[in-house]
Write a protein that holds these residues in place. Structure first.
Motif, mmCIF file in Angstrom:
data_model
loop_
_atom_site.group_PDB
_atom_site.id
_atom_site.type_symbol
_atom_site.label_atom_id
_atom_site.label_comp_id
_atom_site.label_asym_id
_atom_site.label_seq_id
_atom_site.Cartn_x
_atom_site.Cartn_y
_atom_site.Cartn_z
ATOM 1 N N VAL A 45 0.858 -1.187 0.000
ATOM 2 C CA VAL A 45 0.000 0.000 0.000
ATOM 3 C C VAL A 45 0.892 1.234 0.000
ATOM 4 O O VAL A 45 1.713 1.408 0.903
ATOM 5 C CB VAL A 45 -0.925 0.016 1.233
ATOM 6 N N ASN A 46 0.733 2.083 -1.000
ATOM 7 C CA ASN A 46 1.597 3.250 -1.131
ATOM 8 C C ASN A 46 1.207 4.327 -0.141
ATOM 9 O O ASN A 46 0.022 4.625 0.028
ATOM 10 C CB ASN A 46 1.530 3.800 -2.557
ATOM 11 N N ASP A 47 2.201 4.903 0.546
ATOM 12 C CA ASP A 47 1.921 6.032 1.431
ATOM 13 C C ASP A 47 2.866 7.195 1.142
ATOM 14 O O ASP A 47 3.284 7.919 2.044
ATOM 15 C CB ASP A 47 2.000 5.610 2.903
ATOM 16 N N ARG A 48 3.185 7.367 -0.142
ATOM 17 C CA ARG A 48 4.077 8.446 -0.549
ATOM 18 C C ARG A 48 3.404 9.798 -0.319
ATOM 19 O O ARG A 48 2.252 10.007 -0.689
ATOM 20 C CB ARG A 48 4.471 8.281 -2.021
ATOM 21 N N THR A 49 4.150 10.719 0.291
ATOM 22 C CA THR A 49 3.647 12.057 0.556
ATOM 23 C C THR A 49 4.399 13.062 -0.315
ATOM 24 O O THR A 49 5.352 12.722 -1.014
ATOM 25 C CB THR A 49 3.834 12.414 2.041
ATOM 26 N N GLU A 50 3.967 14.306 -0.270
ATOM 27 C CA GLU A 50 4.628 15.341 -1.054
ATOM 28 C C GLU A 50 6.069 15.521 -0.576
ATOM 29 O O GLU A 50 6.354 15.498 0.618
ATOM 30 C CB GLU A 50 3.856 16.658 -0.926
ATOM 31 N N ASN A 51 6.979 15.665 -1.524
ATOM 32 C CA ASN A 51 8.412 15.835 -1.237
ATOM 33 C C ASN A 51 9.009 14.630 -0.506
ATOM 34 O O ASN A 51 9.969 14.759 0.258
ATOM 35 C CB ASN A 51 8.652 17.102 -0.405
ATOM 36 N N ASP A 52 8.442 13.464 -0.748
ATOM 37 C CA ASP A 52 8.897 12.218 -0.126
ATOM 38 C C ASP A 52 10.052 11.653 -0.957
ATOM 39 O O ASP A 52 9.878 11.340 -2.136
ATOM 40 C CB ASP A 52 7.733 11.222 -0.090
ATOM 41 N N LEU A 53 11.240 11.513 -0.351
ATOM 42 C CA LEU A 53 12.412 11.038 -1.085
ATOM 43 C C LEU A 53 12.707 9.560 -0.854
ATOM 44 O O LEU A 53 13.731 9.054 -1.316
ATOM 45 C CB LEU A 53 13.640 11.874 -0.713
ATOM 46 N N ARG A 54 11.813 8.850 -0.157
ATOM 47 C CA ARG A 54 12.002 7.411 -0.016
ATOM 48 C C ARG A 54 11.878 6.733 -1.378
ATOM 49 O O ARG A 54 11.076 7.149 -2.215
ATOM 50 C CB ARG A 54 10.955 6.827 0.925
ATOM 51 N N ALA A 55 12.662 5.702 -1.594
ATOM 52 C CA ALA A 55 12.517 4.932 -2.828
ATOM 53 C C ALA A 55 11.279 4.058 -2.756
ATOM 54 O O ALA A 55 10.504 3.971 -3.713
ATOM 55 C CB ALA A 55 13.761 4.073 -3.060
#
Length: 446
Positions: free
Chosen positions: A275-285
């Protein structure tokens, strides 16, 4: 404790897996146009990609137990223009490009190819290391490149620190993180119990033991993609009392049953979802959390209400389960390579033979404009490189599905492998086609 370019624990685990096993997990985006493409625009997009989130690579720490870092990697791999093929060669070309190497440390981190298709149009594909970016992140990188959005992440160039400076800084950060490591050790037992397999397979269900000479033979997992009219897909989901997500889960459970991935006693099929939890300006791969839940495949072709309820419950309980797993992440830099090499990356309840499901949902159509205009077909899929018959990813079989809603179509990409069977694309397509028929769906098959 960490700097802005320190890898997240999950990303460092991904890197360790690549180095320990030699296997590479990657993300593949594909475009198909029923016309010639604008090569100048594709080259512009290609050059812009190198200045985005994929314009980086891993620089390992030299200190034992140290955290690895991101460094800039703006090298341009170049656009590969291939010799023309006929329309029936598109899928094979996608698979060939999927096996063209990428490497998160030494590069190339990504590459882009274009295939002119005789009397039809053009195919395009982008491959990127999963250690450097996940599927949602790669789609975002393409959108930025297409629309001209530029970033300055401030990553230092490779080798910016002297050896002495690197050892000193990494040692200091490692010692500062020891309390976190201590708390992680305390969580190991509970997480181990949480991920304990729910059953052990008997001899008839276990994959055949391969002769020693066969174990190191190269394996390429068969793949296939289907495209279903979006209106038809949504209409069928509504008829069955479900949603688009529920229909995809039901389809996965039914196909999983065909591939022998159901529980021997209950008949349930476990679905494993990132489940994707990418946020704005998220630099995690890998901005991902994992959840899994079991589905009874018996009635899914007639009623999806139970599947819909199971998904809602899994989203609630999955948050707590992943939070518990996160407690042990600080141990990642200390896991011996000899241990990492024996474990499938991200395996959770692996002995339950889960069906992997990546559901992208509605995808921003901007990502389909790799040449400046919308493509006719677009997909996202996970690919694996350098596998052998005894690789943990496939030694007990694999079934992985990726789906998305874009260009007026619902696409599903499949990867499937069963030890000891023919493992041909025709064999995979037969199972997929029969499952589509069970659900009353028709599809264009790539």
């Amino acid at each position: 404790m960490s700097t802005f370019n320190t890898l997240a624990f999950m990303d460092q685990a991904s890197y360790l897996w690549v180095r320990a096993s030699g296997h590479v997990h990657a993300i593949q985006l594909t475009w198909v146009y029923r016309r010639e493409v604008n090569l100048d625009e594709i080259r512009r997009t290609h050059d812009a990609l190198a200045r985005g989130i994929v314009g980086r690579r891993v620089e390992p720490s030299r200190f034992p137990g140290g955290r690895h870092r991101w460094v800039a990697s703006h090298d341009l791999p170049g656009v590969d223009i291939e010799k023309p093929r006929t329309r029936d060669g598109i899928a094979d070309w996608f698979e060939e490009r999927a096996q063209r190497p990428v490497d998160p440390e030494f590069g190339p981190v990504w590459h882009l190819g274009v295939l002119p298709v005789t009397d039809y149009g053009t195919a395009v594909t982008l491959i990127a290391s999963h250690t450097v970016i996940d599927g949602v992140g790669l789609c975002g990188a393409v959108i930025d490149a297409v629309t001209g959005v530029e970033h300055d992440f401030g990553y230092p160039p490779p080798g910016a620190r002297t050896r002495r400076q690197a050892l000193r800084e990494d040692a200091r950060n490692t010692f500062r993180g020891l309390p976190q490591v201590g708390r992680a050790l305390g969580a190991v037992a509970s997480v181990a119990m949480q991920n304990k397999p729910s059953f052990s397979r008997d001899k008839t269900q276990r994959p055949p033991k391969l002769p020693k000479a066969e174990r190191k033979k190269a394996v390429v997992v068969p793949t296939a993609t289907v495209y279903i009219d979006l209106a038809q897909w949504d209409s069928r989901a509504e008829e069955l009392g479900g949603s688009s997500n529920a229909l995809f889960a039901g389809f996965a459970a039914r196909l999983g049953e065909r591939f022998g991935r159901s529980h021997p006693k209950t008949g349930l099929v476990t679905l494993n979802y990132p489940v994707n939890d990418r946020t704005e300006n998220d630099l995690r791969a890998n901005a991902l959390k994992g959840m899994d839940f079991a589905i009874d495949p018996a009635g899914v072709t007639e009623d999806l209400r139970g599947v819909r309820a199971a998904i809602k419950q899994a989203l609630v309980s999955g948050e707590g389960k992943f939070a518990e797993q996160e407690r042990v992440f600080p141990l990642t830099p200390y896991v011996p390579v000899s241990v990492v090499s024996r474990l499938p990356l991200g395996a959770v309840n692996a002995a339950d033979s889960p069906v992997g499901c990546s559901a992208f949902g509605d995808i921003d159509a901007t990502v389909t404009r790799i040449d400046g205009a919308e493509s006719d077909y677009f997909t996202v899929r996970m690919v694996e490189q350098n596998l052998t018959a005894d690789s943990p990813e496939v030694s007990s079989g694999e079934l992985y599905m990726t789906s998305g809603r874009v260009c007026g179509k619902f696409f599903i990409s499949f990867r499937a492998y069963q030890p000891g069977l023919s493992n041909s694309k025709d064999w995979l397509l037969q199972q997929v086609t029969e499952t589509l028929e069970e659900f009353g769906l028709t599809a264009f098959i790539e």
